[in-house]
Design a protein around this motif. Structure first.
Motif, PDB file in Angstrom:
ATOM      1  N   ILE A  12      34.205  42.374  40.325  1.00 50.61           N
ATOM      2  CA  ILE A  12      34.450  40.967  40.094  1.00 50.61           C
ATOM      3  C   ILE A  12      35.148  40.352  41.341  1.00 50.61           C
ATOM      4  O   ILE A  12      35.191  41.226  42.265  1.00 50.61           O
ATOM      5  CB  ILE A  12      35.496  40.811  38.830  1.00 50.61           C
ATOM      6  N   ASP A  13      35.242  39.191  41.413  1.00 53.13           N
ATOM      7  CA  ASP A  13      35.839  38.454  42.669  1.00 53.13           C
ATOM      8  C   ASP A  13      37.166  39.309  43.326  1.00 53.13           C
ATOM      9  O   ASP A  13      37.932  39.634  42.320  1.00 53.13           O
ATOM     10  CB  ASP A  13      36.217  36.882  42.138  1.00 53.13           C
ATOM     11  N   GLY A  14      37.356  39.243  44.652  1.00 55.41           N
ATOM     12  CA  GLY A  14      38.367  39.944  45.248  1.00 55.41           C
ATOM     13  C   GLY A  14      38.568  41.569  45.188  1.00 55.41           C
ATOM     14  O   GLY A  14      39.379  41.877  45.440  1.00 55.41           O
ATOM     15  N   CYS A  15      37.432  41.967  44.615  1.00 58.03           N
ATOM     16  CA  CYS A  15      37.652  43.303  44.439  1.00 58.03           C
ATOM     17  C   CYS A  15      37.147  44.022  45.901  1.00 58.03           C
ATOM     18  O   CYS A  15      37.396  45.502  45.883  1.00 58.03           O
ATOM     19  CB  CYS A  15      36.298  43.840  43.554  1.00 58.03           C
ATOM     20  N   GLY A  16      36.700  43.335  46.831  1.00 61.83           N
ATOM     21  CA  GLY A  16      36.626  43.986  48.083  1.00 61.83           C
ATOM     22  C   GLY A  16      35.162  44.135  48.498  1.00 61.83           C
ATOM     23  O   GLY A  16      34.959  44.862  49.827  1.00 61.83           O
ATOM     24  N   LYS A  17      34.182  43.579  47.805  1.00 64.25           N
ATOM     25  CA  LYS A  17      32.727  43.666  48.344  1.00 64.25           C
ATOM     26  C   LYS A  17      32.560  43.274  49.728  1.00 64.25           C
ATOM     27  O   LYS A  17      31.801  43.996  50.488  1.00 64.25           O
ATOM     28  CB  LYS A  17      31.866  43.012  47.297  1.00 64.25           C
ATOM     29  N   SER A  18      32.852  42.085  49.983  1.00 65.68           N
ATOM     30  CA  SER A  18      32.268  41.454  51.433  1.00 65.68           C
ATOM     31  C   SER A  18      33.028  42.287  52.308  1.00 65.68           C
ATOM     32  O   SER A  18      32.654  42.498  53.418  1.00 65.68           O
ATOM     33  CB  SER A  18      32.727  40.003  51.354  1.00 65.68           C
ATOM     34  N   THR A  19      34.432  42.595  52.343  1.00 65.92           N
ATOM     35  CA  THR A  19      35.267  43.110  53.012  1.00 65.92           C
ATOM     36  C   THR A  19      34.581  44.699  53.374  1.00 65.92           C
ATOM     37  O   THR A  19      34.482  44.921  54.729  1.00 65.92           O
ATOM     38  CB  THR A  19      36.699  43.501  52.610  1.00 65.92           C
ATOM     39  N   ARG A 146      44.524  38.209  44.506  1.00 67.40           N
ATOM     40  CA  ARG A 146      43.854  38.282  45.681  1.00 67.40           C
ATOM     41  C   ARG A 146      43.123  36.729  45.883  1.00 67.40           C
ATOM     42  O   ARG A 146      43.241  36.425  46.907  1.00 67.40           O
ATOM     43  CB  ARG A 146      42.835  39.341  45.685  1.00 67.40           C
ATOM     44  N   GLY A 188      39.042  49.734  43.702  1.00 68.92           N
ATOM     45  CA  GLY A 188      38.994  48.671  44.637  1.00 68.92           C
ATOM     46  C   GLY A 188      40.423  48.582  45.307  1.00 68.92           C
ATOM     47  O   GLY A 188      40.731  47.594  45.939  1.00 68.92           O
ATOM     48  N   LYS A 190      42.360  50.915  46.298  1.00 70.55           N
ATOM     49  CA  LYS A 190      42.689  52.031  47.153  1.00 70.55           C
ATOM     50  C   LYS A 190      42.698  51.374  48.536  1.00 70.55           C
ATOM     51  O   LYS A 190      42.160  50.280  49.009  1.00 70.55           O
ATOM     52  CB  LYS A 190      41.398  52.892  47.336  1.00 70.55           C
ATOM     53  N   GLU A 191      43.263  52.230  49.781  1.00 68.33           N
ATOM     54  CA  GLU A 191      43.222  51.660  51.029  1.00 68.33           C
ATOM     55  C   GLU A 191      41.708  51.296  51.446  1.00 68.33           C
ATOM     56  O   GLU A 191      40.935  51.864  51.206  1.00 68.33           O
ATOM     57  CB  GLU A 191      43.790  52.764  51.870  1.00 68.33           C
ATOM     58  N   LEU A 192      41.822  50.298  52.535  1.00 67.37           N
ATOM     59  CA  LEU A 192      40.527  49.880  53.177  1.00 67.37           C
ATOM     60  C   LEU A 192      39.701  50.932  53.589  1.00 67.37           C
ATOM     61  O   LEU A 192      38.428  51.394  53.382  1.00 67.37           O
ATOM     62  CB  LEU A 192      40.724  48.793  53.938  1.00 67.37           C
ATOM     63  N   LEU A 195      38.237  53.645  51.331  1.00 68.92           N
ATOM     64  CA  LEU A 195      37.125  53.046  50.619  1.00 68.92           C
ATOM     65  C   LEU A 195      35.724  53.380  51.515  1.00 68.92           C
ATOM     66  O   LEU A 195      34.597  53.726  51.222  1.00 68.92           O
ATOM     67  CB  LEU A 195      37.524  51.776  50.145  1.00 68.92           C
TER      68      LEU A 195
HETATM   69  N1  ADP Z   1      41.362  47.860  49.309  1.00 65.89           N
HETATM   70  C1  ADP Z   1      41.906  46.525  49.628  1.00 65.89           C
HETATM   71  N2  ADP Z   1      43.167  46.756  49.726  1.00 65.89           N
HETATM   72  C2  ADP Z   1      43.819  45.553  49.848  1.00 65.89           C
HETATM   73  N3  ADP Z   1      43.291  44.111  50.094  1.00 65.89           N
HETATM   74  C3  ADP Z   1      42.044  44.150  49.921  1.00 65.89           C
HETATM   75  C4  ADP Z   1      41.208  45.350  49.793  1.00 65.89           C
HETATM   76  N4  ADP Z   1      39.889  45.092  49.489  1.00 65.89           N
HETATM   77  C5  ADP Z   1      39.920  43.521  49.579  1.00 65.89           C
HETATM   78  N5  ADP Z   1      41.120  43.248  49.865  1.00 65.89           N
HETATM   79  C6  ADP Z   1      41.634  41.962  50.130  1.00 65.89           C
HETATM   80  O1  ADP Z   1      41.185  41.137  49.078  1.00 65.89           O
HETATM   81  C7  ADP Z   1      40.581  39.711  49.221  1.00 65.89           C
HETATM   82  C8  ADP Z   1      39.258  39.886  48.597  1.00 65.89           C
HETATM   83  O2  ADP Z   1      38.505  40.710  49.340  1.00 65.89           O
HETATM   84  P1  ADP Z   1      36.886  40.316  49.323  1.00 65.89           P
HETATM   85  O3  ADP Z   1      36.053  41.431  50.161  1.00 65.89           O
HETATM   86  O4  ADP Z   1      36.678  38.829  49.961  1.00 65.89           O
HETATM   87  O5  ADP Z   1      36.319  40.461  47.985  1.00 65.89           O
HETATM   88  P2  ADP Z   1      35.111  39.868  47.305  1.00 65.89           P
HETATM   89  O6  ADP Z   1      34.044  39.862  48.361  1.00 65.89           O
HETATM   90  O7  ADP Z   1      34.670  41.258  46.190  1.00 65.89           O
HETATM   91  O8  ADP Z   1      35.268  38.816  46.286  1.00 65.89           O
HETATM   92  C9  ADP Z   1      40.443  39.773  50.757  1.00 65.89           C
HETATM   93  O9  ADP Z   1      41.739  38.997  51.467  1.00 65.89           O
HETATM   94  C10 ADP Z   1      40.594  41.054  51.214  1.00 65.89           C
HETATM   95  O10 ADP Z   1      41.226  41.343  52.578  1.00 65.89           O
END
Ligand code: ADP
Ligand code: MG
Length: 212
Positions: A12-19, A146, A188, A190-192, A195
């Motif tokens: 789902i949105d904000g889960c950290g996919k793009s990061t 997020r 998602g 957990k620490e960056l 992961l």
């Molecule tokens: N494991 C994590 N711990 C803390 N913050 C995170 C983590 N993964 C992502 N974030 C933060 O959450 C926000 C959404 O991440 P993003 O990668 O854009 O999600 P998605 O692409 O899945 O929508 C960003 O601000 C990112 O820095």
């Protein structure tokens, strides 16, 4: 013909996919690997045009069936013109969302029949499926927090209700439980670094399995 690899990032949105996609691509490139980063809906010129229609808040009146067919039209073009040629050329393709999003959002979120979705998705992909799908699981409350923190406006899909995202999350969890070989469920929250390490470990493991 050389054969590359195809990995997809879902949740789902904000889960950290793009990061994570960016971090993983950087790490693979640092190892000298030929890596292509792409996304859905989009990734090809025509597919990016379809993306605009899909995410525009102006299109709030879109029917579920229309939505499904637009996602699949975008995917059909993306697979044939970008993903498959890259995989055939030996590249490692990393894609932000793919078919599991169809099953989770249009199936569990919108309530469309999963059997039908599998069948039309197969038509769209021509049978190409990811080597491994990574699903980042976070609670819906964390997703909302997020997104709010990012300060960006919500697109058409992001404007859905918390219940919709609960259903989508459940769909992703069910998919991971049903196919643990191909779908790696990650926490998602957990620490960056942790992961990224887990994802790279799984990816490298896939390469080893091919060599052996
Ligand atoms: N494991 C994590 N711990 C803390 N913050 C995170 C983590 N993964 C992502 N974030 C933060 O959450 C926000 C959404 O991440 P993003 O990668 O854009 O999600 P998605 O692409 O899945 O929508 C960003 O601000 C990112 O820095
Ligand atoms: Mg993203």
């Amino acid at each position: 013909m050389k054969h590359g690899h195809f990995f997809t990032f879902e949740g789902i949105d904000g889960c950290g996919k793009s990061t994570q996609l960016i971090r993983v691509a950087k790490a693979l490139k640092a190892e000298g690997m030929n890596c292509l980063v792409t996304r859905e809906p989009g990734g090809a010129v025509i597919s990016e045009k379809i993306r605009e229609i899909l995410i525009s808040p102006e299109n709030a009146g879109m029917c579920s069936e229309t939505e499904l067919l637009l996602y699949l039209a975008a995917r059909a073009q993306h697979v044939r013109t970008i993903i498959k040629p890259a995989v055939d050329d030996g590249k490692i393709v990393l894609c932000d969302r793919f078919e599991q999003a169809t099953f989770a959002y249009q199936g569990h979120g919108r309530g469309l029949d999963l059997g039908l979705l599998r069948s039309v998705n197969n038509f769209a992909t021509g049978g190409l499926s990811p080597d491994i799908t990574f699903i980042f699981d976070i609670p819906v409350e964390l997703s909302i927090a997020r997104l709010a923190e990012s300060g960006k406006g919500k697109d058409r899909i992001e404007s859905e209700s918390p219940q919709f995202f609960e259903n989508v999350r459940k769909g992703y969890l069910e998919a991971a439980a049903a196919n643990p070989e191909k779908i790696k469920l990650l926490d998602g929250s957990k620490e960056l670094d942790k992961l990224t390490e887990e994802i790279l470990g799984t990816i490298f493991n896939t390469f080893v399995n091919v060599i052996l």
